[in-house]
Design a protein around this motif. Structure first.
Motif: not given
Length: 384
Positions: A121-132, A137-146, A192-195
């Motif tokens: 879920h954290v990855s797909v939200t990052g990818f979705l922002l990339n598609d937008l 940047t959002p992908v890298l934030y997501a992948f840090r947690e991944r 905290k990351f999700l917030d």
């Protein structure tokens, strides 16, 4: 080219529709996948998803492979979520051979599955922002947690993505003290990351404009098309296999099933955010309650060193799990030999993709890319 007639304020005007292909080699198609579109200007008139470029003969290979030998092949279905792929295959064979799983192994399986849901879920939200169009940047934030969770998978199984960790009757390795500490650290830090992620995204004006009322999936269509997972729940349908089937030990944990109201791209984004918070609740409970004990059923001890000798009795079985993308199921028919006579995968990515045209018609080309991103597909699972 095909001629069509569109009505505008000035009356009937002859225009032409345009056939274009997005893919199979395109950075926003999530793998080797083609969308054959017919456009009126920039508006999608029809859309045909074209798949099959990545067919790897998964089911036929499994029918010619001894049972345990297919476990690492399941890793390659939804290669983002190998742990849940392992899980459903183990459940199917255990149901067929009537194998009881030790309690500690059940807890470990749930922990790995919910960590996998966070990864997806954290990855797909990052990818979705990339598609937008938000770049990386959002992908890298997501992948840090991944990456923190993949470090745990590597510690536990020896591999970061193709884990090959589950076994019939349990799991391959126990959780070490270091692994438990790492898991608890991830669970404590993730809220905290999700917030922060939500503060940047959930009420972001651009995200809301691009996602709200785009690609609406009605509850009626979702049910009739057998859509499952976050796609279904974003349309307001309360159906989660963890609650419906109570497979493994999910009936021991308290968690909600988040639902959307509109069924658009925005709801599909936000339901996944809420599901991550519920996964964290399950992980907290599982880590608190995990018992000591064995991680492998005694019945399977003779087959640990000789897996080719494992021969389930005659019969058939189907098991399913609430994978991050929806209902992932495997159907097996045994003829009493070391290889399955029939093996079939019910892949959520493939089934969820079948309503792509319904979601895209009437929207712009740029919206179609975002809608595809909200479906959340992995072509290894679509094509098999």
């Amino acid at each position: 080219m095909e001629k069509t007639v569109t009505l505008q304020d000035s009356g009937a005007i002859d225009t032409q529709t345009l056939d274009i292909n997005i893919g199979p080699q395109h950075p926003s198609t999530h793998g080797v996948f083609r969308m054959n579109m017919k456009l009126d200007g920039e508006t999608v008139v029809s859309l045909k998803p074209v798949m099959g470029y990545l067919h790897r003969n998964h089911e036929q290979i499994a029918e010619n492979m001894f049972y345990l030998g297919s476990m690492p092949y399941t890793d390659r279905l939804d290669y983002f979520n190998s742990m849940t792929n392992n899980f459903v295959y183990a459940l199917t064979v255990e149901k067929l051979a009537q194998i009881e799983v030790p309690e500690r192994a059940d807890y470990i399986r749930v922990i790995m599955s919910e960590l996998t849901r966070l990864v997806n879920h954290v990855s797909v939200t990052g990818f979705l922002l990339n598609d937008l169009g938000a770049f990386f940047t959002p992908v890298l934030y997501a992948f840090r947690e991944r990456e923190r969770i993949l470090d745990i998978f590597e510690e536990v199984s020896g591999a970061r993505m193709m884990c090959n960790y589950f076994r019939f009757g349990g799991v391959k390795y126990d959780l070490s003290g270091e692994a438990l500490v790492a898991i608890k650290d991830v669970v404590s830090r993730f809220p905290k990351f999700l917030d922060e992620y939500e503060k940047l995204l959930t009420k972001n004006e651009i995200l809301c404009m691009r996602c709200q009322n785009v690609g609406i999936l009605s509850p009626e269509l979702a049910i009739s098309a057998s859509i499952t997972g976050p796609m279904l729940r974003a349309s307001g349908v309360n159906y989660d296999i963890r609650k419906v089937d109570n497979y493994s030990i999910y009936d021991r944990f308290k968690f909600r099933v988040p639902l959307g109201k509109v069924g658009d791209v925005y709801d599909r984004y936000y339901v996944r955010i809420l599901e991550m918070r519920e996964s964290l609740k399950i992980l907290e409970q599982a880590l608190k309650e995990i018992p000591a004990g064995e991680i492998m059923a005694k019945k399977m001890a003779p087959f640990v060193k000789a897996p080719r000798n494992f021969k389930p009795p005659l019969g058939e079985s189907y098991a399913r799990v609430e994978a991050p993308k929806g209902e992932l199921g495997i159907y097996i028919v045994s003829d009493g030999t070391p290889q399955p006579w029939r093996y079939h995968v019910r892949a959520p990515s493939f089934i969820n993709l079948t309503i792509l045209e319904d979601l895209c018609v009437g929207h712009k080309v740029a919206d179609a890319v975002v809608i595809l991103g909200s479906v959340d597909i992995v072509l290894g699972e679509v094509d098999r």
